[in-house]
Design a protein around this motif. Structure first.
Motif, PDB file in Angstrom:
ATOM      1  N   MET A 165       0.820  -1.212   0.000  1.00 54.87           N
ATOM      2  CA  MET A 165       0.000   0.000   0.000  1.00 54.87           C
ATOM      3  C   MET A 165       0.855   1.263   0.000  1.00 54.87           C
ATOM      4  N   PHE A 166       2.078   1.177   0.570  1.00 51.83           N
ATOM      5  CA  PHE A 166       2.899   2.369   0.765  1.00 51.83           C
ATOM      6  C   PHE A 166       4.168   2.406  -0.082  1.00 51.83           C
ATOM      7  N   GLU A 167       4.600   1.257  -0.556  1.00 52.69           N
ATOM      8  CA  GLU A 167       5.916   1.203  -1.186  1.00 52.69           C
ATOM      9  C   GLU A 167       5.885   0.286  -2.407  1.00 52.69           C
ATOM     10  N   ALA A 183      11.080  11.071   3.939  1.00 48.19           N
ATOM     11  CA  ALA A 183      10.130  11.749   4.813  1.00 48.19           C
ATOM     12  C   ALA A 183       9.469  10.764   5.772  1.00 48.19           C
ATOM     13  N   TYR A 184       8.979   9.609   5.254  1.00 47.94           N
ATOM     14  CA  TYR A 184       8.346   8.664   6.183  1.00 47.94           C
ATOM     15  C   TYR A 184       9.387   7.909   7.008  1.00 47.94           C
ATOM     16  N   THR A 185      10.626   7.822   6.503  1.00 47.19           N
ATOM     17  CA  THR A 185      11.686   7.223   7.310  1.00 47.19           C
ATOM     18  C   THR A 185      11.997   8.104   8.518  1.00 47.19           C
ATOM     19  N   ILE A 203       0.696  10.310   3.719  1.00 44.93           N
ATOM     20  CA  ILE A 203       0.900  11.733   3.421  1.00 44.93           C
ATOM     21  C   ILE A 203       2.367  12.011   3.131  1.00 44.93           C
ATOM     22  N   LEU A 204       3.250  11.478   3.966  1.00 47.53           N
ATOM     23  CA  LEU A 204       4.679  11.765   3.836  1.00 47.53           C
ATOM     24  C   LEU A 204       5.317  11.060   2.640  1.00 47.53           C
ATOM     25  N   SER A 205       4.776   9.909   2.253  1.00 44.78           N
ATOM     26  CA  SER A 205       5.334   9.214   1.088  1.00 44.78           C
ATOM     27  C   SER A 205       5.122  10.023  -0.187  1.00 44.78           C
ATOM     28  N   GLY A 206       4.184  10.968  -0.142  1.00 44.03           N
ATOM     29  CA  GLY A 206       3.998  11.865  -1.280  1.00 44.03           C
ATOM     30  C   GLY A 206       5.162  12.822  -1.466  1.00 44.03           C
ATOM     31  N   PHE A 222      -1.823  22.456   1.411  1.00 42.41           N
ATOM     32  CA  PHE A 222      -1.869  23.889   1.147  1.00 42.41           C
ATOM     33  C   PHE A 222      -0.514  24.588   1.228  1.00 42.41           C
ATOM     34  N   THR A 223       0.483  23.910   1.821  1.00 40.50           N
ATOM     35  CA  THR A 223       1.820  24.507   1.856  1.00 40.50           C
ATOM     36  C   THR A 223       2.776  23.816   0.887  1.00 40.50           C
ATOM     37  N   GLY A 224       2.556  22.523   0.655  1.00 40.87           N
ATOM     38  CA  GLY A 224       3.462  21.773  -0.209  1.00 40.87           C
ATOM     39  C   GLY A 224       4.833  21.581   0.404  1.00 40.87           C
TER      40      GLY A 224
END
Length: 455
Positions: free
Chosen positions: A121-123, A273-275, A265-268, A412-414
């Motif tokens: 699902m994530f990777e 980021a998710y690490t 969210i972070l994998s985007g 909204f911030t990217g």
């Protein structure tokens, strides 16, 4: 003087320290072995570290069921002892062990057949998926050690015995630390097993700890007696355990849903980021684990005095617990603010991990003081049998506020650094709601509680 009587008569601050310090120490060792586990995996590869980070939600779910059920056992046993209902306390302990065995079987089935889709699902990287699948499958299939030892620890803690549970945790942690490098890198003629070796080291420590705990409970005298001779299943006891235990399970399991959502969210942004998010949870355990150890000491004290209708001692334990938790969290806040690069360096962090991780640690730690009060407040709710209050508080902290806030900040911030501000936002709002719940609890349950002993 017996330990359960001590909970109703001993000076409060020394009592809290005598009950909590062993658990706090063992929790610190637990945090250390979590760090060591990831440290050795990081020496294998950054992909291995990413796989272990992705595995965290399932590990957290497993621990949530083990600890959550045991919180229900502790709360019920301590209240029954405070009420002088020995047979019901004994029956609660026996039922608690049975519940641990049944739940471990459910996780074993999941670990044997259903783990791969979770990582997919994530990777999309097949190497990360494969390593994560290997790691979490072993942890789930052999989870019986974790479930049974946690139940035995909480049963003894409910009677005020904090030394043996500390020893059990130390045995598990030290075994894991010793086995990690041997199995991960291959020593003494054993093959190098990488992430798989880390999983085997984890369950090996849990199973050895369980065996020692079972022997101690069987051969030594304890205030609560566990026996299955003539055992009869009592659904009233199971209901009473889960009245507090189920909200505690859901409360801790919310962390799994939250982690999965934030990983999404972070994998985007990037794998890094998710690490970083996974490393944050490893590092914050150094701060949060001692507070959780504190609450292990507070829960039986508050539960006993609530059962004994001693309002003054109940509130004294609560207020002293808040003060101690604030001191611990203040130290943690300073550590994360002043030394984030050193903390991340433990895991041989790359430049990309440092670039994301340093501001992440500094931002998230601003919520630690608010979390201290929330955690102790949640323990008060559990100790008096109001598990739903703890559940409401945790839902707000980890799901209702945190995840939408993180999503909106990302959208909204990217900017990945903006996402970390969701943590202090969620803690502040949930603490405000917790204070409202406390005021209601005080008005309806505590204010008119009879004081059994005048102090």
């Amino acid at each position: 003087m017996s330990k359960e009587n001590r909970m109703g008569t001993a000076p409060m601050l020394p009592l809290i320290f005598s009950m909590a310090l062993p658990a706090m120490f063992s929790m610190l060792v637990q945090a250390l072995y979590n760090i060591v586990d990831s440290y050795f995996v990081s020496q294998v590869s950054e992909k291995g570290l990413a796989a272990v980070s992705l595995a965290f939600p399932i590990q957290n779910l497993l621990i949530s069921f083990a600890v959550g059920t045991s919180v229900g056992i502790t709360s019920l046993i301590s209240r029954r002892l405070g009420q002088g209902r020995q047979q019901e306390a004994d029956a609660a302990a026996s039922h608690g062990i049975l519940l641990g065995v049944v739940t471990s079987l459910a996780f074993a089935i999941y670990g044997a057949f259903f783990t791969t889709p979770f990582f997919q699902m994530f990777e999309s990287d097949p190497e990360i998926v494969h390593m994560g699948d290997q790691y979490i499958s072993i942890c789930c299939i052999f989870s019986f050690g974790c479930f049974i030892v946690v139940a035995l620890e909480k049963i003894l803690q409910a009677t005020g015995n904090m030394i043996w549970p500390m020893i059990f945790q130390l045995i598990g942690a030290r075994t894991n630390i010793i086995l990690d490098p041997i199995l991960i890198f291959g020593m003494f003629g054993l093959p190098a097993m990488g992430v798989t070796g880390a999983a085997i080291a984890t369950v090996g420590g849990q199973i050895l700890s369980m065996l020692v705990a079972a022997v101690v409970v069987a051969v030594k005298e304890h205030r609560v007696h566990i026996t299955f001779k003539g055992f009869k299943l009592d659904f009233t006891i199971i209901r009473d355990i889960y009245a507090v235990g189920l909200p505690a399970i859901v409360m801790q399991s919310i962390g799994t849903v939250m982690t999965m959502a934030l990983n999404g969210i972070l994998s985007g942004f990037s794998t890094a980021a998710y690490t970083v998010f996974g490393l944050y949870f490893k590092l914050q355990s150094f701060v949060f684990m001692p507070v959780f150890g504190l609450t292990q000491g507070l829960l039986p004290i508050m539960g006993y005095n609530y059962g004994a209708k001693n309002k003054k001692r109940l509130l004294s334990a609560f207020y002293n617990g808040c003060a101690i938790a604030l001191v611990i969290m203040l130290a943690g806040t300073l550590l994360f603010l002043l030394a984030p690069q050193w903390l991340l360096g433990i895991f041989s962090a790359s430049e990309e991990l440092l670039e994301i991780g340093i501001p992440a640690l500094r931002i998230i730690c601003t919520c630690f003081l608010f979390a201290a009060l929330g955690i102790v407040g949640s323990t008060l709710f559990q100790s008096v049998g109001r598990g739903t209050y703890s559940l409401m508080q945790s839902l707000l902290r980890q799901l209702v506020i945190l995840v939408p806030a993180a999503w909106m900040l990302a959208r909204f911030t990217g900017q990945v650094n903006a996402v970390w501000w969701a943590f202090p936002i969620a803690e502040c709002v949930s603490l405000a709601i917790s204070l409202v719940l406390y005021a209601r609890l005080y008005r309806t349950e505590i204010k008119n509680l009879e004081t059994a002993v005048s102090r």
